[in-house]
Scaffold this motif. Sequence first.
Motif, PDB file in Angstrom:
ATOM      1  N   TYR A  25       0.496  -1.075   0.189  1.00 22.41           N
ATOM      2  CA  TYR A  25      -0.338  -0.353  -0.434  1.00 22.41           C
ATOM      3  C   TYR A  25       1.066   1.072   0.288  1.00 22.41           C
ATOM      4  O   TYR A  25       1.506   1.396   0.911  1.00 22.41           O
ATOM      5  N   LEU A  26       0.926   2.484  -1.028  1.00 23.82           N
ATOM      6  CA  LEU A  26       1.046   3.531  -0.798  1.00 23.82           C
ATOM      7  C   LEU A  26       0.111   4.501  -0.902  1.00 23.82           C
ATOM      8  O   LEU A  26      -0.380   4.469  -1.866  1.00 23.82           O
ATOM      9  N   PRO A  27      -0.040   5.423  -0.058  1.00 23.85           N
ATOM     10  CA  PRO A  27      -0.021   6.744  -0.116  1.00 23.85           C
ATOM     11  C   PRO A  27      -0.615   7.743  -1.457  1.00 23.85           C
ATOM     12  O   PRO A  27       0.544   7.443  -2.040  1.00 23.85           O
ATOM     13  N   VAL A  28      -1.867   7.838  -1.528  1.00 22.56           N
ATOM     14  CA  VAL A  28      -1.912   8.831  -2.924  1.00 22.56           C
ATOM     15  C   VAL A  28      -1.000  10.437  -2.795  1.00 22.56           C
ATOM     16  O   VAL A  28      -0.183  10.828  -1.780  1.00 22.56           O
ATOM     17  N   PRO A  29       0.110  10.945  -3.817  1.00 23.96           N
ATOM     18  CA  PRO A  29       1.195  11.704  -3.850  1.00 23.96           C
ATOM     19  C   PRO A  29       0.890  12.505  -3.312  1.00 23.96           C
ATOM     20  O   PRO A  29      -0.902  13.202  -4.382  1.00 23.96           O
ATOM     21  N   GLN A  30       0.715  13.874  -2.532  1.00 24.31           N
ATOM     22  CA  GLN A  30       0.408  15.414  -2.671  1.00 24.31           C
ATOM     23  C   GLN A  30       0.889  15.956  -3.427  1.00 24.31           C
ATOM     24  O   GLN A  30       2.159  16.752  -3.122  1.00 24.31           O
ATOM     25  N   VAL A  31       0.951  16.350  -4.868  1.00 24.03           N
ATOM     26  CA  VAL A  31       0.814  17.440  -5.420  1.00 24.03           C
ATOM     27  C   VAL A  31       1.351  19.771  -4.163  1.00 24.03           C
ATOM     28  O   VAL A  31       0.361  19.204  -4.804  1.00 24.03           O
ATOM     29  N   SER A  32       2.558  19.622  -4.145  1.00 23.75           N
ATOM     30  CA  SER A  32       2.278  20.611  -3.571  1.00 23.75           C
ATOM     31  C   SER A  32       2.829  21.866  -4.764  1.00 23.75           C
ATOM     32  O   SER A  32       2.262  23.321  -4.602  1.00 23.75           O
ATOM     33  N   ARG A  33       3.436  21.433  -5.346  1.00 25.20           N
ATOM     34  CA  ARG A  33       3.834  22.874  -6.823  1.00 25.20           C
ATOM     35  C   ARG A  33       3.974  22.298  -8.359  1.00 25.20           C
ATOM     36  O   ARG A  33       4.506  20.995  -8.138  1.00 25.20           O
ATOM     37  N   VAL A  34       3.790  23.082  -9.348  1.00 23.21           N
ATOM     38  CA  VAL A  34       3.511  22.592 -10.711  1.00 23.21           C
ATOM     39  C   VAL A  34       4.400  23.901 -11.140  1.00 23.21           C
ATOM     40  O   VAL A  34       3.249  24.851 -10.657  1.00 23.21           O
ATOM     41  N   PHE A  35       5.455  23.692 -11.960  1.00 22.47           N
ATOM     42  CA  PHE A  35       5.988  24.768 -12.265  1.00 22.47           C
ATOM     43  C   PHE A  35       6.925  24.430 -13.804  1.00 22.47           C
ATOM     44  O   PHE A  35       7.156  23.507 -13.575  1.00 22.47           O
ATOM     45  N   PRO A  36       7.028  25.591 -14.759  1.00 20.50           N
ATOM     46  CA  PRO A  36       6.108  26.597 -15.435  1.00 20.50           C
ATOM     47  C   PRO A  36       4.561  25.623 -15.189  1.00 20.50           C
ATOM     48  O   PRO A  36       4.411  24.434 -15.285  1.00 20.50           O
ATOM     49  N   LEU A  37       3.439  26.930 -14.583  1.00 13.83           N
ATOM     50  CA  LEU A  37       2.220  26.459 -15.071  1.00 13.83           C
ATOM     51  C   LEU A  37       2.124  26.645 -16.873  1.00 13.83           C
ATOM     52  O   LEU A  37       0.443  26.316 -16.633  1.00 13.83           O
ATOM     53  N   GLY A  38       2.509  26.796 -17.839  1.00 13.50           N
ATOM     54  CA  GLY A  38       2.641  26.793 -18.711  1.00 13.50           C
ATOM     55  C   GLY A  38       3.087  26.525 -19.572  1.00 13.50           C
ATOM     56  O   GLY A  38       4.347  26.396 -19.596  1.00 13.50           O
ATOM     57  N   SER A  39       2.288  26.277 -21.028  1.00 15.32           N
ATOM     58  CA  SER A  39       3.357  26.304 -21.880  1.00 15.32           C
ATOM     59  C   SER A  39       2.768  26.721 -23.222  1.00 15.32           C
ATOM     60  O   SER A  39       2.502  27.231 -23.825  1.00 15.32           O
ATOM     61  N   PRO A  40       3.945  26.669 -24.446  1.00 14.08           N
ATOM     62  CA  PRO A  40       3.349  27.149 -26.199  1.00 14.08           C
ATOM     63  C   PRO A  40       2.501  25.880 -26.171  1.00 14.08           C
ATOM     64  O   PRO A  40       3.292  25.147 -26.115  1.00 14.08           O
ATOM     65  N   ALA A  41       1.748  26.462 -27.230  1.00 19.06           N
ATOM     66  CA  ALA A  41       0.736  25.107 -27.454  1.00 19.06           C
ATOM     67  C   ALA A  41       1.964  24.166 -28.568  1.00 19.06           C
ATOM     68  O   ALA A  41       0.962  23.242 -28.851  1.00 19.06           O
ATOM     69  N   ALA A  42       2.880  24.340 -29.088  1.00 20.17           N
ATOM     70  CA  ALA A  42       4.087  23.653 -29.470  1.00 20.17           C
ATOM     71  C   ALA A  42       4.370  22.056 -28.508  1.00 20.17           C
ATOM     72  O   ALA A  42       5.411  21.643 -28.579  1.00 20.17           O
ATOM     73  N   GLY A  89       6.571  20.674 -25.520  1.00 22.09           N
ATOM     74  CA  GLY A  89       8.274  20.303 -25.112  1.00 22.09           C
ATOM     75  C   GLY A  89       8.442  21.722 -24.069  1.00 22.09           C
ATOM     76  O   GLY A  89       9.908  21.361 -23.825  1.00 22.09           O
ATOM     77  N   ALA A  90       7.971  22.428 -23.144  1.00 23.25           N
ATOM     78  CA  ALA A  90       7.910  23.167 -22.067  1.00 23.25           C
ATOM     79  C   ALA A  90       7.947  21.631 -21.023  1.00 23.25           C
ATOM     80  O   ALA A  90       7.481  20.737 -20.800  1.00 23.25           O
ATOM     81  N   ARG A  91       9.511  21.598 -20.438  1.00 29.26           N
ATOM     82  CA  ARG A  91       9.882  20.803 -18.976  1.00 29.26           C
ATOM     83  C   ARG A  91       8.821  21.306 -17.555  1.00 29.26           C
ATOM     84  O   ARG A  91       9.004  21.908 -17.390  1.00 29.26           O
ATOM     85  N   VAL A  92       8.114  20.339 -17.437  1.00 31.40           N
ATOM     86  CA  VAL A  92       7.301  20.659 -16.297  1.00 31.40           C
ATOM     87  C   VAL A  92       8.056  20.197 -15.136  1.00 31.40           C
ATOM     88  O   VAL A  92       8.155  18.437 -14.809  1.00 31.40           O
ATOM     89  N   THR A  93       8.429  21.167 -14.033  1.00 33.82           N
ATOM     90  CA  THR A  93       8.630  20.052 -12.667  1.00 33.82           C
ATOM     91  C   THR A  93       7.775  20.138 -11.956  1.00 33.82           C
ATOM     92  O   THR A  93       5.886  20.641 -11.210  1.00 33.82           O
ATOM     93  N   VAL A  94       7.405  18.647 -11.210  1.00 34.88           N
ATOM     94  CA  VAL A  94       6.434  18.412 -10.276  1.00 34.88           C
ATOM     95  C   VAL A  94       6.708  18.105  -8.848  1.00 34.88           C
ATOM     96  O   VAL A  94       7.611  17.127  -8.630  1.00 34.88           O
ATOM     97  N   MET A  95       6.453  18.400  -7.944  1.00 33.92           N
ATOM     98  CA  MET A  95       6.605  17.980  -6.727  1.00 33.92           C
ATOM     99  C   MET A  95       5.280  17.977  -5.620  1.00 33.92           C
ATOM    100  O   MET A  95       4.413  18.599  -5.430  1.00 33.92           O
ATOM    101  N   ALA A  96       5.759  17.093  -4.494  1.00 32.94           N
ATOM    102  CA  ALA A  96       4.428  15.849  -4.523  1.00 32.94           C
ATOM    103  C   ALA A  96       5.495  15.095  -3.367  1.00 32.94           C
ATOM    104  O   ALA A  96       6.657  15.211  -3.416  1.00 32.94           O
ATOM    105  N   THR A  97       4.784  15.085  -2.359  1.00 39.02           N
ATOM    106  CA  THR A  97       5.484  13.531  -1.423  1.00 39.02           C
ATOM    107  C   THR A  97       4.373  12.814  -1.970  1.00 39.02           C
ATOM    108  O   THR A  97       3.584  12.215  -2.561  1.00 39.02           O
ATOM    109  N   GLY A  98       5.361  11.603  -1.711  1.00 38.91           N
ATOM    110  CA  GLY A  98       5.106  10.151  -2.020  1.00 38.91           C
ATOM    111  C   GLY A  98       5.328   9.911  -3.463  1.00 38.91           C
ATOM    112  O   GLY A  98       4.992   8.558  -3.096  1.00 38.91           O
ATOM    113  N   PHE A  99       6.531  10.357  -4.451  1.00 40.26           N
ATOM    114  CA  PHE A  99       6.562   9.080  -5.717  1.00 40.26           C
ATOM    115  C   PHE A  99       7.480   8.156  -4.912  1.00 40.26           C
ATOM    116  O   PHE A  99       8.032   8.268  -4.737  1.00 40.26           O
ATOM    117  N   GLU A 100       6.654   7.475  -5.657  1.00 40.50           N
ATOM    118  CA  GLU A 100       8.316   5.883  -5.352  1.00 40.50           C
ATOM    119  C   GLU A 100       8.777   5.991  -6.842  1.00 40.50           C
ATOM    120  O   GLU A 100       8.143   5.778  -8.065  1.00 40.50           O
TER     121      GLU A 100
END
Length: 122
Positions: free
Chosen positions: A27-44, A46-57
């Motif tokens: 059993y693993l708890p559901v990750p709790q997302v605390s931050r996502v950045f950047p919060l946007g991208s061009p429609a094309a 390719g933006a590298r999106v970083t997700v900060m959370a607790t509980g990634f395995e």
Amino acid sequence: MAVAGHVAASLSSHGARLGGVSVPFLYLPVPQVSRVFPLGSPAAGGARVTVMATGFEQWASWHCVFGEQVVVARAFVTQNRLECDAPAVAVPNATTVRFGLATSLEALPLWSSFSFVYVPTA
């Protein structure tokens, strides 16, 4: 909040245990997302999106969900950080989509409270 760890699992139907065998279940708890950045991208995309959370395995096959599009996480950085590349979308105007996580292409997304904005590519 439940504690992560191994438990014994078995099947039952209407209170009757089926098979008589217990199997190990992790059993693993559901990750709790605390931050996502950047919060946007061009429609094309390719933006590298970083997700900060607790509980990634590390063993899980993490996917980022941008609206209806699911993409495999680019990198598992730590138990608190993943990176994904935003997919391309065909939008004539700025479009906001929900952002979430999934552990496979078939899994239902774990929607975060974050929205992701696509802006038309010039």
